[in-house]
Motif scaffolding. Structure first.
Motif, PDB file in Angstrom:
ATOM      1  N   ALA A  70      33.972  49.565  51.621  1.00  0.00           N
ATOM      2  CA  ALA A  70      34.084  49.465  50.385  1.00  0.00           C
ATOM      3  C   ALA A  70      34.976  50.550  49.519  1.00  0.00           C
ATOM      4  N   GLY A  71      34.834  51.909  50.225  1.00  0.00           N
ATOM      5  CA  GLY A  71      35.693  52.982  49.816  1.00  0.00           C
ATOM      6  C   GLY A  71      37.185  52.929  49.760  1.00  0.00           C
ATOM      7  N   PHE A  72      37.662  51.795  50.934  1.00  0.00           N
ATOM      8  CA  PHE A  72      38.773  51.778  51.090  1.00  0.00           C
ATOM      9  C   PHE A  72      39.350  50.868  49.849  1.00  0.00           C
ATOM     10  N   GLN A  73      38.562  49.919  49.654  1.00  0.00           N
ATOM     11  CA  GLN A  73      38.786  48.849  48.621  1.00  0.00           C
ATOM     12  C   GLN A  73      39.002  49.700  47.111  1.00  0.00           C
ATOM     13  N   ARG A  74      37.690  50.530  46.647  1.00  0.00           N
ATOM     14  CA  ARG A  74      37.917  51.333  45.561  1.00  0.00           C
ATOM     15  C   ARG A  74      38.994  52.113  45.543  1.00  0.00           C
ATOM     16  N   ALA A  75      39.692  52.574  46.682  1.00  0.00           N
ATOM     17  CA  ALA A  75      40.696  53.725  46.782  1.00  0.00           C
ATOM     18  C   ALA A  75      41.935  52.754  46.355  1.00  0.00           C
ATOM     19  N   ALA A  76      42.259  51.810  47.281  1.00  0.00           N
ATOM     20  CA  ALA A  76      43.342  50.843  47.059  1.00  0.00           C
ATOM     21  C   ALA A  76      43.600  50.425  45.556  1.00  0.00           C
ATOM     22  N   GLU A  77      42.293  49.930  44.990  1.00  0.00           N
ATOM     23  CA  GLU A  77      42.357  49.370  43.522  1.00  0.00           C
ATOM     24  C   GLU A  77      42.878  50.704  42.426  1.00  0.00           C
ATOM     25  N   GLY A  78      42.395  51.849  42.632  1.00  0.00           N
ATOM     26  CA  GLY A  78      42.638  52.914  42.047  1.00  0.00           C
ATOM     27  C   GLY A  78      44.267  53.149  41.880  1.00  0.00           C
ATOM     28  N   MET A  79      44.704  53.281  43.394  1.00  0.00           N
ATOM     29  CA  MET A  79      46.013  53.409  43.541  1.00  0.00           C
ATOM     30  C   MET A  79      46.831  52.372  43.002  1.00  0.00           C
ATOM     31  N   LYS A  80      46.737  51.067  43.300  1.00  0.00           N
ATOM     32  CA  LYS A  80      47.347  49.905  42.333  1.00  0.00           C
ATOM     33  C   LYS A  80      47.296  50.217  40.982  1.00  0.00           C
ATOM     34  N   SER A  81      46.291  50.608  40.237  1.00  0.00           N
ATOM     35  CA  SER A  81      46.194  50.694  38.852  1.00  0.00           C
ATOM     36  C   SER A  81      47.027  52.133  38.387  1.00  0.00           C
ATOM     37  N   TRP A  82      47.641  52.816  39.266  1.00  0.00           N
ATOM     38  CA  TRP A  82      48.456  54.231  38.889  1.00  0.00           C
ATOM     39  C   TRP A  82      47.437  54.991  38.059  1.00  0.00           C
ATOM     40  N   LEU A  83      46.363  54.922  38.229  1.00  0.00           N
ATOM     41  CA  LEU A  83      45.414  55.866  37.627  1.00  0.00           C
ATOM     42  C   LEU A  83      45.078  55.356  36.256  1.00  0.00           C
ATOM     43  N   ASP A  84      45.675  54.069  35.689  1.00  0.00           N
ATOM     44  CA  ASP A  84      45.262  53.712  34.499  1.00  0.00           C
ATOM     45  C   ASP A  84      43.835  53.227  34.407  1.00  0.00           C
ATOM     46  N   TYR A  85      43.100  53.064  35.258  1.00  0.00           N
ATOM     47  CA  TYR A  85      41.641  52.581  35.398  1.00  0.00           C
ATOM     48  C   TYR A  85      40.745  53.768  34.905  1.00  0.00           C
ATOM     49  N   VAL A  86      41.325  54.964  34.942  1.00  0.00           N
ATOM     50  CA  VAL A  86      40.258  56.028  34.536  1.00  0.00           C
ATOM     51  C   VAL A  86      40.507  56.043  32.832  1.00  0.00           C
ATOM     52  N   SER A  87      39.432  55.829  32.344  1.00  0.00           N
ATOM     53  CA  SER A  87      39.141  55.617  30.640  1.00  0.00           C
ATOM     54  C   SER A  87      38.545  56.923  30.296  1.00  0.00           C
ATOM     55  N   LEU A  88      39.411  57.602  29.268  1.00  0.00           N
ATOM     56  CA  LEU A  88      39.326  58.767  28.854  1.00  0.00           C
ATOM     57  C   LEU A  88      38.698  58.657  27.238  1.00  0.00           C
TER      58      LEU A  88
END
Length: 389
Positions: free
Chosen positions: A256-274
């Motif tokens: 599960a940790g690897f999955q979340r990491a992979a999705e964060g990388m694939k998103s180029w950090l765009d998943y982080v909502s400011l």
């Protein structure tokens, strides 16, 4: 907000920090039910498509028999060869890169007192920040990383210049008062944290006008377009084979940790909502977006990886292709050295004991033009900066 706690997975590279480099995004894995199996990239292992589990991931160790142990990344602080090789094969953050952060800070603040290097790894970022700020707090959840950072930084910086905190980035407020920081820098670690909890900590830790900067870099990439087309797939396949063995040999919590990491990388950090009520002057700069940022994806994980974008229309976004960005000049031996220290779990990273990886390096040797021949490498990277309102 996800209610689960997510320890750092990949401190590495931090430019680097030393934890497994690796990540996650805003998807609530803990709320998803297992929905079928997907084949693992190696040995036909079946792994769950989604994981109905909490996030527990740590960069505090070497691989152990207990596959779901949080003690995941452990290299002795006294293993000087490993750490010297590790630091020397990470990208060298350029003055132009740091100037993007300093320009953001100068535009909104005149205070250069306290900076935080969150997930400090071996301390490279801490040393740079100490050249501009009166005091730097280097923090990491991995006590080995802190020991390495202390050994590397203490000869040049006394306790009045750099101090050390052993904690997760999400727990900094348990150790430092609110409104005490001018800059929070997070190199290569945001994908390893619960970004909601982390951002709340960073918001409260920063003074108004303070700067948040977080970034991530990915795989070494041939600068030459012909080599990128013909030889880069060999490097990518070596990366996949190494990560597949680690990921597919892990338990559900770690997957599960690897999955979340992979999705964060694939998103180029765009998943982080400011949140615009907290952050202003948000900038997102991507270097070499045509290259591959994730260290591992669906091929290595064996389960679906999705991307998410929470970029607001008013945020500044920019893409820059630059074959000279953080340039490394490597021969094949240097490339092998990079893989040998990328992650402690890569027991056969350079082909020793793995005939297929050995074959891939032999093919790469042909593209290099033989032993000792040097090629240029660049890096895909993304930097996000924002100012605390």
């Amino acid at each position: 907000m996800r209610p689960t706690k997510y320890h750092h997975l990949f401190a590495l590279r931090r430019g680097t920090r030393a934890c497994f480099l690796p990540f996650h995004n805003g998807l609530n894995i803990s709320s998803r039910k297992t929905a079928g199996l997907y084949p693992c990239a190696i040995r036909g292992i079946q792994v769950p498509r989604r994981f109905d589990i909490k996030r527990h991931f740590s960069c505090t160790a070497t691989l152990k028999q207990q596959e779901d142990s949080e003690n995941f990344w452990r290299v002795s602080a006294d293993d000087s060869k490993f750490w010297d090789d590790y630091v020397s094969t990470r990208p060298k953050y350029s003055a132009a890169f740091y100037n993007e952060i300093y320009a953001q800070h100068s535009a909104h603040s005149s205070r250069w007192e306290i900076a935080h290097d969150v997930g400090c790894g071996a301390g490279q970022v801490s040393a740079e920040l100490a050249s501009r700020f009166a005091h730097v707090v280097a923090s990491d959840i991995n006590d080995t990383h802190l020991s390495v950072a202390r050994r590397r930084l203490t000869p040049n910086f006394g306790p009045d210049r750099i101090s050390f905190t052993h904690c997760m980035g999400e727990h900094l407020l348990e150790h430092h008062p609110p409104g005490s920081a001018d800059l929070v820098a997070v190199a290569e670690a945001m994908v390893l944290m619960d970004e909601h909890v982390a951002l709340d900590n960073f918001k409260r830790l920063l003074r108004p006008g303070g700067t948040l900067a977080f970034w991530f870099y990915g795989r070494p990439t041939f600068s030459d377009t012909k080599l990128r087309a013909e030889a880069q797939p060999l490097i990518d396949e070596i990366m996949v084979r190494n990560w597949s063995k680690v990921i597919c040999g892990s338990g559900d919590r770690r997957k599960a940790g690897f999955q979340r990491a992979a999705e964060g990388m694939k998103s180029w950090l765009d998943y982080v909502s400011l949140d615009p009520q907290t952050w202003t002057d948000v900038k997102r700069i991507k270097w070499n977006p045509s290259a591959t940022l994730p260290f591992f994806g669906e091929e290595a994980c064996g389960f679906p990886i999705s991307s998410t974008s929470n970029v607001k229309p008013w945020e500044h976004t920019e893409e820059r292709e630059d074959p000279e960005w953080w340039r490394n000049d490597w021969d094949l031996a240097e490339l092998k050295r990079y893989f040998s220290v990328l992650f402690p779990g890569f027991k056969e990273a350079v082909g020793d004991g793995d005939a297929e990886i050995n074959r891939l390096f032999q093919e790469l040797n042909v593209h290099f033009g033989g032993e000792g021949e040097v090629k240029k490498f660049t890096w895909p990277a993304v930097l996000v900066t924002a100012t605390r309102i």
